[in-house]
Design an enzyme around this catalytic site. Structure first.
Site, mmCIF file in Angstrom:
data_model
loop_
_atom_site.group_PDB
_atom_site.id
_atom_site.type_symbol
_atom_site.label_atom_id
_atom_site.label_comp_id
_atom_site.label_asym_id
_atom_site.label_seq_id
_atom_site.Cartn_x
_atom_site.Cartn_y
_atom_site.Cartn_z
ATOM 1 N N ARG A 65 -0.318 8.842 1.694
ATOM 2 C CA ARG A 65 -1.669 9.353 1.455
ATOM 3 C C ARG A 65 -1.747 10.871 1.382
ATOM 4 O O ARG A 65 -2.512 11.424 0.588
ATOM 5 C CB ARG A 65 -2.614 8.832 2.542
ATOM 6 N N ARG B 18 -0.166 9.206 8.687
ATOM 7 C CA ARG B 18 -0.093 7.771 9.005
ATOM 8 C C ARG B 18 0.263 6.943 7.784
ATOM 9 O O ARG B 18 -0.287 7.129 6.701
ATOM 10 C CB ARG B 18 -1.441 7.297 9.559
ATOM 11 N N HIS C 225 -8.230 10.170 3.054
ATOM 12 C CA HIS C 225 -7.920 9.056 2.163
ATOM 13 C C HIS C 225 -8.156 9.510 0.724
ATOM 14 O O HIS C 225 -9.203 10.089 0.417
ATOM 15 C CB HIS C 225 -8.797 7.840 2.476
ATOM 16 N N GLU D 105 0.834 -1.193 0.000
ATOM 17 C CA GLU D 105 0.000 0.000 0.000
ATOM 18 C C GLU D 105 0.875 1.251 0.000
ATOM 19 O O GLU D 105 2.104 1.166 0.019
ATOM 20 C CB GLU D 105 -0.949 -0.007 1.206
ATOM 21 N N HIS E 86 -10.473 10.581 6.854
ATOM 22 C CA HIS E 86 -10.259 9.157 7.099
ATOM 23 C C HIS E 86 -9.708 8.833 8.476
ATOM 24 O O HIS E 86 -10.198 7.924 9.150
ATOM 25 C CB HIS E 86 -9.295 8.625 6.034
#
Length: 532
Positions: A278, A377, A229, A113, A342
């Site tokens: 992100r 994060r 997100h 990811e 998010h």
């Protein structure tokens, strides 16, 4: 021990505390199976020492986390939490969690990811990891016959005259208030997504734990870093509430972000391309939309048409179902997506063992600021943090009780239902979305602050909705205060009037707390290796 919240962090803590012999009660404001955790799609980021990891190491995972956090992670906390990851996942599997297995090797299947330089994200049900983790933990709770109080919202942490936590004031769905005495109170209430009009979070994500901690005398930090997100299913202009997430793992399997003309959004933006962290991807999308002719575009597209319908449905059943419900076939047409709120990277200031500044008060999961996330994060580190810190917090409470560090609950001061400041939720969400989202400036932050002042009222909090509205109002102000204070752009915090990252002045975490008059004020800075 009273655990407030029934997500991954809360249930993990409850199970560990019970295993260690501590009498434990779980309190949740809806039902035990609801909450943020079950919506987590991607997986758990973990380097598994017992299986072949193709050159991946814990140190490499640490480096990826530090890089994603843009200089604001606590390096010691990152190393401790990620180092405990393999044991936490092994414990979860003993509770019966069934992760996806690679058919060829027989090992756990892994994906990659955003921000990760290796395939280290283990997953379950294709894209239903949170639901499987939640199921396994709830099964463990039932087997241990732990008591779970449902439909009970926590209103206040009750304390001794010296300020130590000694219990909690609860409010039932029937409007009846009650008190639970306990020398250890763990906040595991999840996130704050309902601050915004469009979010991946469910309705219960109303920042309850942030408010509980602040009113109990604890500090919160890194509140300005709210992660959006980048790929949430776009279902039409003006869509609000919880929006279906299109997991980052779709890009990990080769999908590409494109604009309305078909041009790649991430080309030349970051070395990791579509798998950049992100904050980078969300900001790139917003810039591309602003550059569109007339500035009228409000979404981009995720092109996953290289996957057949069967392959997409097998690997991403949750995303496929959401697309089908919106009359989208991801195997033949790009998926319309846009950023949405998010994850709160900040929260209640804690150690990696979940201890706060308030004796007897602990926090774990998204509600806590351990230093793991910094300014942004890293994908799939959240379930990992909940598992690790939930376990550590339970052990800390047991240790503190054994050494006599916790309060005598007989000294607890009972309180009536409080009178608190609330704001109209629709107004709050609108001004936060307009002025305190991905792009911010001094003028917009002042407008948001003034709007909350104009619509705010003081009222007796005697319903769940009232508790939530009061929590949202306090959390919104905490985000605004921190965002006003930080005169730079870093990670999830983008200032149009301070566009540069300034390590010399701002490579610190900003803590906020309530002063004697009940006003939120900057409290102090947190050094990257502890309290400054």
């Amino acid at each position: 021990m009273v655990v407030i919240g029934s997500g991954v962090a809360g249930l993990t803590a409850a199970l560990e505390a019970s295993r260690l012999g501590l009498r434990t009660l779980v309190v949740t404001k809806t039902y035990a199976h609801e909450g943020n955790s079950r919506w987590a799609q991607g997986g758990v980021a973990v380097v598994r020492a017992d299986e072949h990891d193709e050159g991946d190491t814990v140190d490499r995972h640490v480096d990826d986390t530090l890089r994603a956090g843009v200089g604001l992670c606590d390096a010691d906390a990152v190393a401790a939490i990620i180092g405990d990851g393999p044991a936490a996942v092994a414990s979860l599997r003993r509770y019966g969690a069934a992760f996806d297995v690679d058919a060829a090797s027989g090992l756990l299947a892994r994906t990659r990811e955003g921000g990760h330089t290796a395939y280290r994200v283990v997953h379950a049900g294709g894209d239903a990891t949170g639901a499987e983790v939640q199921r396994a933990l709830l099964t463990g709770v039932r087997k241990r016959a732990l008591t779970v109080l449902e439909s009970q919202v926590a209103v206040q942490v009750l304390r001794t005259p010296e300020g130590a936590a000694a219990g909690v004031l609860l409010l039932g769905a029937d409007g009846v208030a009650g008190v639970v005495r306990a020398p250890a109170v763990l906040l595991a209430t999840g996130g704050l997504g309902q601050l915004y009009q469009s979010t991946t979070n469910p309705d219960v994500a109303t920042a309850d734990g942030i408010a509980l901690a602040l009113r109990a005398g604890a500090s919160v930090a890194d509140m300005e870093f709210v992660q959006f997100h980048p790929t949430v299913l776009y279902t039409g202009r003006g869509s609000t509430g919880r929006r279906p997430l299109v997991t980052e793992a779709v890009r990990g399997e080769g999908a590409v972000l494109v604009d309305a003309s078909g041009a790649a959004v991430m080309a030349g933006v970051h070395p990791l391309g579509d798998l950049a962290p992100r904050d980078v991807v969300s900001a790139a999308i917003i810039r591309r939309l602003a550059e569109a002719p007339g500035g009228v575009d409000d979404h981009v597209y995720l092109d996953a048409t290289h996957l057949s319908a069967a392959a997409f449905r097998a690997r991403f059943p949750t995303v496929y179902a959401a697309c089908t419900a919106a009359s989208i076939d991801p195997s033949v047409e790009p998926i319309p997506v846009a950023p949405a709120a998010h994850f709160g990277c900040g929260g209640v200031v804690t150690t990696v063992d979940g201890r706060t500044e308030v004796t007897g008060l602990y926090a774990a999961g998204e509600v806590a600021r351990t230093g793991l996330h910094g300014a942004n994060r890293l994908a799939s580190n959240s379930l990992l943090e909940g598992l690790v810190v939930g376990t550590r917090a339970a052990r800390a409470a047991v240790s503190d009780l054994a050494t006599g560090a916790l309060a005598d609950v007989d000294q607890m001061v009972e309180e009536p239902l409080p009178v608190l400041s609330v704001a109209r939720r629709s107004t709050l969400q609108r001004v936060m979305s307009r002025h305190v989202a991905i792009g911010r400036d001094a003028c917009g932050l002042a407008v948001a602050e003034e709007a909350l002042d104009a619509t705010g009222t003081t009222t007796l909090v005697d319903t769940r909705e009232g508790v939530e509205d009061a929590a949202l109002a306090l959390a919104a102000r905490a985000v605004i205060v921190a965002a006003q204070e930080r005169h730079e752009s870093r990670g999830c915090h983008v200032r149009h009037d301070f566009t540069d990252t300034d390590d010399e002045r701002w490579r610190v975490s900003l803590a906020v707390r309530l002063d004697a008059e009940g006003q939120l004020v900057p409290a102090r800075t947190l050094a990257l290796d502890g309290v400054a």
